[in-house]
Scaffold this active site. Structure first.
Site, PDB file in Angstrom:
ATOM      1  N   ARG A 165     -92.255  54.947 -68.890  1.00  0.00           N
ATOM      2  CA  ARG A 165     -93.799  55.204 -67.982  1.00  0.00           C
ATOM      3  C   ARG A 165     -95.196  54.333 -68.264  1.00  0.00           C
ATOM      4  O   ARG A 165     -96.110  54.135 -67.475  1.00  0.00           O
ATOM      5  CB  ARG A 165     -94.944  56.845 -67.658  1.00  0.00           C
ATOM      6  CG  ARG A 165     -94.185  56.684 -69.304  1.00  0.00           C
ATOM      7  CD  ARG A 165     -94.963  58.678 -69.212  1.00  0.00           C
ATOM      8  NE  ARG A 165     -96.214  58.989 -68.872  1.00  0.00           N
ATOM      9  CZ  ARG A 165     -96.818  60.777 -69.310  1.00  0.00           C
ATOM     10  NH1 ARG A 165     -95.426  61.039 -70.254  1.00  0.00           N
ATOM     11  NH2 ARG A 165     -97.725  60.627 -69.579  1.00  0.00           N
ATOM     12  N   ARG A 184    -102.718  73.057 -74.959  1.00  0.00           N
ATOM     13  CA  ARG A 184    -101.411  72.456 -76.043  1.00  0.00           C
ATOM     14  C   ARG A 184    -100.965  71.581 -77.218  1.00  0.00           C
ATOM     15  O   ARG A 184    -101.390  71.717 -77.424  1.00  0.00           O
ATOM     16  CB  ARG A 184    -101.078  71.139 -75.060  1.00  0.00           C
ATOM     17  CG  ARG A 184     -99.443  70.198 -75.533  1.00  0.00           C
ATOM     18  CD  ARG A 184     -99.033  69.152 -73.918  1.00  0.00           C
ATOM     19  NE  ARG A 184     -99.536  68.150 -74.253  1.00  0.00           N
ATOM     20  CZ  ARG A 184     -99.330  67.347 -73.858  1.00  0.00           C
ATOM     21  NH1 ARG A 184     -98.555  67.278 -72.494  1.00  0.00           N
ATOM     22  NH2 ARG A 184    -100.246  65.719 -73.594  1.00  0.00           N
ATOM     23  N   ASN A 233     -95.032  63.787 -64.796  1.00  0.00           N
ATOM     24  CA  ASN A 233     -94.921  62.362 -66.052  1.00  0.00           C
ATOM     25  C   ASN A 233     -93.799  62.028 -66.147  1.00  0.00           C
ATOM     26  O   ASN A 233     -93.068  60.843 -66.197  1.00  0.00           O
ATOM     27  CB  ASN A 233     -96.905  62.443 -66.486  1.00  0.00           C
ATOM     28  CG  ASN A 233     -97.784  62.551 -65.961  1.00  0.00           C
ATOM     29  OD1 ASN A 233     -97.447  62.235 -64.618  1.00  0.00           O
ATOM     30  ND2 ASN A 233     -98.137  62.890 -66.784  1.00  0.00           N
ATOM     31  N   ASP A 234     -93.427  63.147 -67.804  1.00  0.00           N
ATOM     32  CA  ASP A 234     -92.386  63.380 -67.878  1.00  0.00           C
ATOM     33  C   ASP A 234     -91.132  63.136 -67.379  1.00  0.00           C
ATOM     34  O   ASP A 234     -90.390  62.599 -67.681  1.00  0.00           O
ATOM     35  CB  ASP A 234     -93.078  63.804 -69.247  1.00  0.00           C
ATOM     36  CG  ASP A 234     -93.315  62.881 -70.368  1.00  0.00           C
ATOM     37  OD1 ASP A 234     -93.244  61.560 -70.596  1.00  0.00           O
ATOM     38  OD2 ASP A 234     -94.027  63.422 -71.262  1.00  0.00           O
ATOM     39  N   CYS A 260     -98.662  70.116 -64.170  1.00  0.00           N
ATOM     40  CA  CYS A 260    -100.037  69.924 -65.037  1.00  0.00           C
ATOM     41  C   CYS A 260    -100.333  67.492 -65.349  1.00  0.00           C
ATOM     42  O   CYS A 260    -100.750  67.521 -65.480  1.00  0.00           O
ATOM     43  CB  CYS A 260    -100.290  70.486 -66.356  1.00  0.00           C
ATOM     44  SG  CYS A 260     -98.752  69.863 -67.381  1.00  0.00           S
ATOM     45  N   ARG A 274    -104.965  68.071 -74.015  1.00  0.00           N
ATOM     46  CA  ARG A 274    -103.944  67.366 -74.666  1.00  0.00           C
ATOM     47  C   ARG A 274    -104.518  67.226 -76.424  1.00  0.00           C
ATOM     48  O   ARG A 274    -105.082  66.359 -76.647  1.00  0.00           O
ATOM     49  CB  ARG A 274    -103.821  66.132 -74.279  1.00  0.00           C
ATOM     50  CG  ARG A 274    -102.890  66.332 -72.887  1.00  0.00           C
ATOM     51  CD  ARG A 274    -103.146  64.194 -72.129  1.00  0.00           C
ATOM     52  NE  ARG A 274    -101.794  64.491 -71.351  1.00  0.00           N
ATOM     53  CZ  ARG A 274    -102.454  64.376 -69.801  1.00  0.00           C
ATOM     54  NH1 ARG A 274    -103.471  64.622 -69.383  1.00  0.00           N
ATOM     55  NH2 ARG A 274    -101.109  64.027 -68.516  1.00  0.00           N
TER      56      ARG A 274
END
Ligand code: PEP
Ligand code: MG
Length: 574
Positions: A469, A337, A458-459, A506, A301
């Site tokens: 979230r 990323r 997650n998203d 991921c 990230r």
């Protein structure tokens, strides 16, 4: 035992230690009265802090890099104007004189008044400027309390300290990576917020959503953080303490046993080979990934390199960080990323609060709006690709033209490097994160244009279920087992696999033991998670018989009754 607080567990394990209360200055300033004779000195203290905040803003303005977003300079100007305005700099003086309150208190009172006035404004853009006022006040408060940051090093042994905070931003949390606290508890936050993800990456017990921890726990009080049950025991009695010490040593023993699996290849009992990769935030996380036997970095990230600093990292600085990871991984893949800034991950000083930041100019949208900044990152990644197996991952893609624009910029970055004869991997692979439902539903659009995909669950859950979230008020609705979520995941895995395009998960689902067999059963063969979870997931895979798991996973997918879904999942994990 004094009392128990219940919250949502972010990472398992048990820690016993003493409370260390940390403050985000704005929320928790000291309130006290000052004697008459100290009034002028208190005003002078306030003036000095305002002057220091003004100097900081000027210094920031003179160091804006040429390729910084244009909004950056505008935001600095706005903050300087707010600071100069008499309603912020003069009114608190009157409060100090009239109420004989300390400078911090006076400042916060005035901020609350101004914020309340802004809340009445109809124009939404102007209304949101209240966030800028709060940020300016926070800067002055920091100057008043001597510029301490949240993660100032402490003299005492950090391992025995448990950080107790009302809230921590991802930027605060990344600072804690330099420390070795025993645990974290916060009042607010969802379990898949970036703050929680970072806490998990520290591999220590952490609980969010406790609501009253910051108010009710006193500095240095003895605490037990039970990350297994999601509870904090405050001031435990000796019997409870002894019981937890026992549980703690059992867990430690289990953790040590798992280390034996480090070099064992991950495969199911019926020989399906599975790849296990690690998620990292900073180059310093690589040793943890290697210690857990990760086959590669499945998600770096990169945005965390951009946080907690006044300027943007230069191309060279980024290159060095990316090269460090590529070199350390020694030929294993590194999926880098590109910048996913926005929503709860903000750049320091990027104060322009949007009406709905999670749906605004985040991730690839932000990068495409700032092509010079994006080009610098792409060049840095390309240069690092000469030192290892680096791949590029584009976050939050939803439209074909986003991929096309990103690929055009990549081509331009390559040309720029060619002109300088800089070496790089000419066939560097480019992937996309499938984390917006539209992308999962229109998968062929991405399969055609990209070399690999990674499901950002997650998203994907956040956007499918319309659940923020980061908001613990709706945390109970954040459900990875919702049929819509499972449908999108299994559909994506099936479609990509059929097309021969590698696909990974991921998001946090990849590191959730309860979901490992379900994901294997729907065809997933590539998981990327925080190193702390990797060996436990491997152990589960080694004990899984795919032939048995597949039909049960299909039944979970078909279930329309949440209770039945959970029963089937329990059966799957039995
Ligand atoms: C995700 O959304 O699942 C993901 C892996 O990205 P992030 O958590 O950084 O948004
Ligand atoms: Mg995401």
């Amino acid at each position: 035992m004094n009392f128990v607080l219940h919250g949502s567990s972010v990472s398992g394990g048990i820690t016993i230690g003493h409370a260390h209360l940390v403050s985000t200055a704005r929320l928790e300033v000291a309130h006290y009265h000052i004697p008459e004779e100290s009034v002028e000195a208190e005003i002078a203290r306030l003036d000095a802090a305002i002057a220091r905040a003004a100097e900081e803003l000027v210094a920031l303005g003179s160091h804006v890099p040429a390729d910084a977003p244009t909004e950056f300079a505008a935001f600095l100007n706005l903050h300087r104007m707010i600071l100069d305005d008499s309603s912020l700099s003069h009114a608190p003086r009157t409060l100090i004189r009239e109420q004989r309150c300390n400078a911090e208190w006076a400042l916060v009172q005035q901020m609350d008044k101004l914020v309340a006035q802004f809340e009445q404004i109809e124009d939404s853009y102007l209304r949101e400027r209240k966030a800028d006022i709060a940020q300016v006040v926070e800067r002055v408060l920091n100057a008043l309390i001597g510029g301490q940051t949240l993660a100032e090093p402490l003299a005492s042994d950090e391992k025995n300290l448990i950080v107790v905070a009302h809230d921590l931003s991802p930027a605060d949390m990344i600072l804690f990576k330099h420390h070795h606290y025993g645990g974290f508890v916060t009042d607010v936050g969802g379990v898949t917020s970036h703050t929680a993800i970072l806490a998990r990456s520290l591999g220590i017990p952490a609980i969010v959503g406790l609501h009253h921890a910051r108010q009710t726990i006193r500095e240095n009080e003895l605490l037990i953080v039970d990350g297994v049950q999601g509870v904090v025991v405050v001031g435990p009695d000796p019997i409870v303490l002894a019981e937890y010490q026992l549980r703690q040593s059992r867990l430690e023993l289990e953790r040590r046993k798992l280390l034996r699996l480090k070099s064992t290849p991950a495969a199911t009992l019926d020989a399906a080979v599975v790849e296990l990769h690690a998620n990292i935030e900073l180059p310093q996380d690589v040793p943890l990934a290697l210690a857990a036997g990760a086959e590669g970095i499945g998600l770096f990230r990169s945005e965390f390199l951009f946080m907690n600093r006044k300027d943007l990292p230069s191309e060279d600085e980024q290159f060095e960080a990316y090269r460090e990871v590529a070199r350390a991984m020694n030929g294993r893949t590194v999926v880098l990323r590109t910048l996913d800034i926005g929503a709860d991950k903000t750049l320091s000083g990027n104060g322009a609060v949007r009406p709905n930041p999670a749906m605004g100019l985040r991730a690839i949208r932000f990068c495409l709006a700032e092509p010079q900044m994006f080009l610098a990152q792409l060049r840095a990644i390309l240069r690092a690709s000469d030192y290892g197996r680096v791949r590029i991952l584009l976050p939050m893609v939803a439209h074909a033209q986003e991929i096309e624009q990103a690929l055009a910029l990549l081509k331009q970055a390559k040309q720029q490097l060619d002109e300088k004869d800089e070496p790089y991997d000419h066939s560097i692979e480019v992937g996309g994160m499938i984390e917006i439902p539209a992308a999962a539903l229109a998968l062929p659009m991405f399969l055609r244009r990209l070399n690999f995909l990674s499901l950002g669950t997650n998203d994907l859950i956040q956007y499918t279920l319309a659940i923020d979230r980061t908001d613990d008020a709706v945390a109970h609705l954040y459900d990875p087992l919702h049929p819509a979520v499972l449908h999108l995941i299994s559909h994506s895995i099936r479609t990509a696999t059929r097309a021969g395009v590698p696909i990974a998960v991921c998001g946090e689902m990849a590191g959730d033991l309860q979901l490992t067999r379900l994901l294997l059963g729907v065809g997933l063969r590539n998981f990327s998670m925080h190193p702390a979870q990797l060996l436990a997931i491997k152990e589960r895979i080694l004990r899984t018989n795919l032939t048995e798991v597949r039909p049960l996973a299909q039944r979970v997918l078909r279930s329309t009754d949440p209770r039945r879904t959970r029963e089937l999942l329990a059966k799957l994990n039995a």
